[in-house]
Write an enzyme that holds these catalytic residues in place. Structure first.
Site: not given
Length: 284
Positions: A32-33, A50-51, A88-90, A45
């Site tokens: 992502w950079r 939280q991952t 990925l959760g959440y 982002e």
């Protein structure tokens, strides 16, 4: 750094020089950079909230291939989006990301706003995410310094090494002073933000997590047996086979009918699931 005057210009200069040097040494070359497109930055982002970075690395490129733009994500079915997010959760983040894409597609012609205050009005974007988007997508400093857990760790370690329950107001004052000096010296928003993140990440591995000394630190609740785990189980079941009843879901997930009803009520309220009589499916 002497904590007697944490915003003394000489002390701030010392902090700035040290962080930039460490950041250059510890720079992380992550996908992502290499992609400055605002959409790609937003996706990273949201995924990184939280991952761990290692997990996001497995999902980032496939996501961009499946949903390459705000318009593509806005047009996708919710079930398709949640299926791609699994692991990925959440899951609320995936739903917020889709809602954001819909707003950007409908109200901003598919182009992400580059105004801090406007970004804050979009789903799932708070002060830290808005500041990150400005820095990484537009290489611009935010009117509010970029403060997240790794950045917080840097300030706590360097400026408040012997203090506990440090308030974010004190941390933000130091960060604002250092950020102002960075701007004056021509250090770009990307360079400064990357240095803070990479040094903070290394500090959390090399020392007992400095962010624990923050007044605002909270440990992540246990997943096993939690309501989050039950929600995830129901979502997985509905993604695998839509149109299930409470009894069906209880059999599929191993939850009791009462637990299934409680989870379904929450998921319907949050917009993940819709009820069709006695049947439930992922919301469209």
């Amino acid at each position: 750094m002497d904590t007697a005057n944490t915003t003394d210009p000489a002390a701030i200069e010392q902090l700035l020089t040290h962080v930039v040097r460490e950041g250059e040494h510890l720079y992380r070359d992550v996908p992502w950079r290499k992609n400055r497109e605002p959409y790609a930055i937003v996706v990273s982002e949201f995924m990184l909230q939280q991952t761990q970075v290692a997990r996001v690395l497995h999902y980032y490129k496939p996501w961009l291939q499946r949903f390459p733009s705000f318009d593509a994500l806005a047009a996708a079915d919710t079930a398709e989006v949640l299926a791609e997010w699994q692991g990925l959760g959440y899951n609320r983040r995936a739903l917020s990301l889709k809602r954001l894409a819909q707003l950007v597609s409908e109200q901003y012609a598919g182009r992400l706003p580059d105004c801090y205050d406007t970004l804050l009005t979009l789903p799932g974007i708070g002060p830290a995410t808005a500041a990150a988007i400005l820095a990484f997508a537009y290489n611009r400093y935010s009117p509010v310094p970029y403060l997240e857990t790794n950045v917080r760790s840097v300030i706590l370690h360097e400026v408040f090494p012997d203090s506990d329950q440090v308030d974010d107001k004190a941390i933000s004052a130091v960060l604002a002073a250092a950020t102002q000096q960075a701007q004056q010296q021509g250090i770009t928003a990307q360079q400064w933000s990357y240095a803070l993140l990479d040094y903070g990440t290394w500090l959390k591995k090399a020392f007992p997590n400095p962010s624990r000394r923050s007044k605002h630190h909270s440990q992540q609740s246990r997943f096993e047996g939690s309501f989050r785990q039950k929600r995830a189980a129901v979502l997985r079941a509905l993604l695998a086979e839509p149109d299930q009843s409470v009894a069906d879901l209880a059999d599929t997930t191993g939850l009791t009918p009462a637990e299934s009803e409680e989870v379904l009520a929450a998921l319907c309220q949050e917009g993940f699931v819709q009820a069709c009589g006695q049947w439930y499916r992922i919301a469209q």
